[in-house]
Design a protein around this motif. Structure first.
Motif, PDB file in Angstrom:
ATOM      1  N   VAL A  36      35.477  35.282  38.405  1.00 58.60           N
ATOM      2  CA  VAL A  36      36.813  35.870  38.328  1.00 58.60           C
ATOM      3  C   VAL A  36      36.782  37.362  38.645  1.00 58.60           C
ATOM      4  O   VAL A  36      37.642  37.886  39.367  1.00 58.60           O
ATOM      5  CB  VAL A  36      37.421  35.630  36.931  1.00 58.60           C
ATOM      6  N   TRP A  37      35.792  38.067  38.103  1.00 62.59           N
ATOM      7  CA  TRP A  37      35.752  39.525  38.207  1.00 62.59           C
ATOM      8  C   TRP A  37      34.662  40.047  39.155  1.00 62.59           C
ATOM      9  O   TRP A  37      34.589  41.253  39.392  1.00 62.59           O
ATOM     10  CB  TRP A  37      35.583  40.135  36.815  1.00 62.59           C
ATOM     11  N   GLY A  38      33.814  39.182  39.668  1.00 60.70           N
ATOM     12  CA  GLY A  38      32.804  39.630  40.620  1.00 60.70           C
ATOM     13  C   GLY A  38      31.722  40.502  40.026  1.00 60.70           C
ATOM     14  O   GLY A  38      31.120  41.310  40.737  1.00 60.70           O
ATOM     15  N   VAL A  39      31.461  40.351  38.740  1.00 66.83           N
ATOM     16  CA  VAL A  39      30.414  41.152  38.097  1.00 66.83           C
ATOM     17  C   VAL A  39      29.045  40.605  38.496  1.00 66.83           C
ATOM     18  O   VAL A  39      28.903  39.467  38.943  1.00 66.83           O
ATOM     19  CB  VAL A  39      30.565  41.145  36.566  1.00 66.83           C
ATOM     20  N   CYS A 108      32.310  40.836  27.586  1.00 64.68           N
ATOM     21  CA  CYS A 108      33.155  40.710  28.775  1.00 64.68           C
ATOM     22  C   CYS A 108      33.662  42.069  29.233  1.00 64.68           C
ATOM     23  O   CYS A 108      33.671  42.375  30.440  1.00 64.68           O
ATOM     24  CB  CYS A 108      34.329  39.778  28.491  1.00 64.68           C
ATOM     25  N   GLU A 109      34.073  42.898  28.277  1.00 67.16           N
ATOM     26  CA  GLU A 109      34.584  44.210  28.663  1.00 67.16           C
ATOM     27  C   GLU A 109      33.461  45.122  29.144  1.00 67.16           C
ATOM     28  O   GLU A 109      33.664  45.952  30.039  1.00 67.16           O
ATOM     29  CB  GLU A 109      35.360  44.825  27.503  1.00 67.16           C
ATOM     30  N   MET A 110      32.285  44.978  28.573  1.00 71.03           N
ATOM     31  CA  MET A 110      31.134  45.744  29.031  1.00 71.03           C
ATOM     32  C   MET A 110      30.753  45.332  30.451  1.00 71.03           C
ATOM     33  O   MET A 110      30.350  46.164  31.270  1.00 71.03           O
ATOM     34  CB  MET A 110      29.958  45.544  28.076  1.00 71.03           C
ATOM     35  N   ALA A 111      30.906  44.050  30.767  1.00 68.49           N
ATOM     36  CA  ALA A 111      30.594  43.566  32.112  1.00 68.49           C
ATOM     37  C   ALA A 111      31.538  44.147  33.155  1.00 68.49           C
ATOM     38  O   ALA A 111      31.111  44.587  34.222  1.00 68.49           O
ATOM     39  CB  ALA A 111      30.674  42.034  32.139  1.00 68.49           C
ATOM     40  N   VAL A 112      32.823  44.144  32.855  1.00 67.46           N
ATOM     41  CA  VAL A 112      33.839  44.551  33.824  1.00 67.46           C
ATOM     42  C   VAL A 112      33.992  46.072  33.877  1.00 67.46           C
ATOM     43  O   VAL A 112      34.252  46.642  34.947  1.00 67.46           O
ATOM     44  CB  VAL A 112      35.183  43.873  33.498  1.00 67.46           C
ATOM     45  N   PRO A 156      42.289  39.565  37.271  1.00 59.92           N
ATOM     46  CA  PRO A 156      42.895  40.701  37.990  1.00 59.92           C
ATOM     47  C   PRO A 156      44.395  40.558  38.198  1.00 59.92           C
ATOM     48  O   PRO A 156      45.100  41.562  38.358  1.00 59.92           O
ATOM     49  CB  PRO A 156      42.142  40.708  39.326  1.00 59.92           C
ATOM     50  N   ASN A 157      44.900  39.309  38.166  1.00 61.31           N
ATOM     51  CA  ASN A 157      46.336  39.101  38.358  1.00 61.31           C
ATOM     52  C   ASN A 157      47.170  39.716  37.245  1.00 61.31           C
ATOM     53  O   ASN A 157      48.370  39.970  37.441  1.00 61.31           O
ATOM     54  CB  ASN A 157      46.637  37.608  38.449  1.00 61.31           C
ATOM     55  N   TRP A 158      46.564  39.951  36.086  1.00 59.22           N
ATOM     56  CA  TRP A 158      47.301  40.573  34.973  1.00 59.22           C
ATOM     57  C   TRP A 158      47.850  41.934  35.382  1.00 59.22           C
ATOM     58  O   TRP A 158      48.900  42.355  34.907  1.00 59.22           O
ATOM     59  CB  TRP A 158      46.380  40.707  33.755  1.00 59.22           C
ATOM     60  N   PHE A 159      47.135  42.617  36.276  1.00 61.49           N
ATOM     61  CA  PHE A 159      47.520  43.966  36.673  1.00 61.49           C
ATOM     62  C   PHE A 159      48.526  43.986  37.826  1.00 61.49           C
ATOM     63  O   PHE A 159      48.839  45.057  38.351  1.00 61.49           O
ATOM     64  CB  PHE A 159      46.275  44.765  37.070  1.00 61.49           C
ATOM     65  N   ALA A 160      49.027  42.817  38.238  1.00 60.49           N
ATOM     66  CA  ALA A 160      50.106  42.705  39.228  1.00 60.49           C
ATOM     67  C   ALA A 160      49.750  43.369  40.548  1.00 60.49           C
ATOM     68  O   ALA A 160      50.563  44.081  41.145  1.00 60.49           O
ATOM     69  CB  ALA A 160      51.413  43.289  38.673  1.00 60.49           C
ATOM     70  N   HIS A 161      48.541  43.112  41.050  1.00 60.18           N
ATOM     71  CA  HIS A 161      48.185  43.654  42.356  1.00 60.18           C
ATOM     72  C   HIS A 161      49.008  42.959  43.451  1.00 60.18           C
ATOM     73  O   HIS A 161      49.610  41.900  43.228  1.00 60.18           O
ATOM     74  CB  HIS A 161      46.679  43.518  42.617  1.00 60.18           C
ATOM     75  N   GLN A 162      49.006  43.527  44.627  1.00 62.84           N
ATOM     76  CA  GLN A 162      49.945  43.121  45.675  1.00 62.84           C
ATOM     77  C   GLN A 162      49.861  41.635  46.025  1.00 62.84           C
ATOM     78  O   GLN A 162      50.870  40.986  46.278  1.00 62.84           O
ATOM     79  CB  GLN A 162      49.696  43.966  46.940  1.00 62.84           C
ATOM     80  N   HIS A 163      48.656  41.085  46.052  1.00 63.37           N
ATOM     81  CA  HIS A 163      48.488  39.699  46.474  1.00 63.37           C
ATOM     82  C   HIS A 163      48.129  38.783  45.302  1.00 63.37           C
ATOM     83  O   HIS A 163      47.439  37.783  45.480  1.00 63.37           O
ATOM     84  CB  HIS A 163      47.416  39.620  47.567  1.00 63.37           C
ATOM     85  N   ALA A 164      48.613  39.122  44.112  1.00 62.51           N
ATOM     86  CA  ALA A 164      48.311  38.322  42.928  1.00 62.51           C
ATOM     87  C   ALA A 164      48.800  36.895  43.099  1.00 62.51           C
ATOM     88  O   ALA A 164      49.935  36.653  43.504  1.00 62.51           O
ATOM     89  CB  ALA A 164      48.961  38.958  41.693  1.00 62.51           C
ATOM     90  N   ASN A 165      47.926  35.958  42.814  1.00 66.26           N
ATOM     91  CA  ASN A 165      48.281  34.542  42.924  1.00 66.26           C
ATOM     92  C   ASN A 165      47.323  33.746  42.048  1.00 66.26           C
ATOM     93  O   ASN A 165      46.115  33.786  42.238  1.00 66.26           O
ATOM     94  CB  ASN A 165      48.174  34.075  44.376  1.00 66.26           C
TER      95      ASN A 165
END
Length: 235
Positions: A36-39, A108-112, A156-165
């Motif tokens: 999900v986050w690419g960590v 999780c937060e330390m990872a991201v 990442p969709n939580w942050f409403a980025h342009q291409h959120a889906n």
């Protein structure tokens, strides 16, 4: 690849209980969070008392009582400048909160956001802190990996980025961008006041509160002030 050293300094949780969580930590980080986050992938190693973790390790430490007002757990930086998560077992127990959810929240937060400096800009230009578990942090939104209850986390969709889906959080409890669930919160940057806390449904209403001095969420605002780093003494 981060190497996570897991240490138990608590007097109310056995080493065996901590070790039973490691497989769930590994699975959540590498199988759930990473896609999900690419960590980066991570490994987890339990380090017994009176032994020092390998140099360069990131730390997850179980302790008894909180060393910061209002914090059940938090992530910070060690004296080496490397990420550390602290989980306060007695404090969590007194709050009737899950120790494993608290631990995975910080992992999780330390990872991201390992350096406590990530933020995401919304379509209105407001910056939101990259804390991926806070909006869905209540135990009731967690899920089981084997017998271990772990935290939910936002995408990442939580942050409403342009291409959120797609999904807003892993377990589909949130339904729209910036949805902060009951018991959760988020942090946004107010140019006049610095980092401020937004609670629950107040996210869309503009209600905000300053985090308590010394709390985990207040530490972000002090990074530029020469924040004293965390230390855990072993040996």
């Amino acid at each position: 690849m981060p190497q996570i050293a897991v240490m138990n300094e608590s007097t109310v949780m056995s080493d065996g209980d901590v070790q039973k969580m490691l497989a769930a930590f590994d699975q959540q980080w590498n199988k759930d969070l990473r896609p999900v986050w690419g960590v980066d992938a991570a490994t987890f190693t339990f380090v017994p008392k009176h032994q020092m973790p390998a140099a360069g390790s990131w730390w997850l430490v179980f302790l008894d009582n909180s060393d910061q007002a209002g914090a059940l757990a938090y992530h910070d930086l060690t004296n080496e400048g490397l990420p550390i998560s602290k989980v306060f077992v007695k404090t969590l127990n007194a709050d009737n909160a899950s120790v494993s959810v608290g631990a995975t929240h910080e992992l999780c937060e330390m990872a991201v956001d390992p350096w406590l400096n990530s933020a995401y800009q919304d379509p209105k230009g407001v910056f939101w802190a990259g804390e991926v578990c806070d909006p869905v942090e209540s135990d009731q939104y967690g899920y089981k990996i084997g017998d271990v209850l772990v935290t939910d986390f936002i995408t990442p969709n939580w942050f409403a980025h342009q291409h959120a889906n797609g999904g807003i959080d892993l377990k589909a409890h949130a339904h729209k961008a910036f949805d902060i669930l009951a018991g959760g919160y988020a942090q946004k940057f107010d140019p006049g006041h610095g980092w401020v806390q937004v609670n629950g449904s107040a996210a869309k209403l503009g209600h905000q509160a300053h985090a308590a001095r010394g709390s985990r969420r207040e530490r972000r605002s002090r990074l530029s002030e020469g924040l004293t780093r965390s230390a855990v003494h072993r040996g």
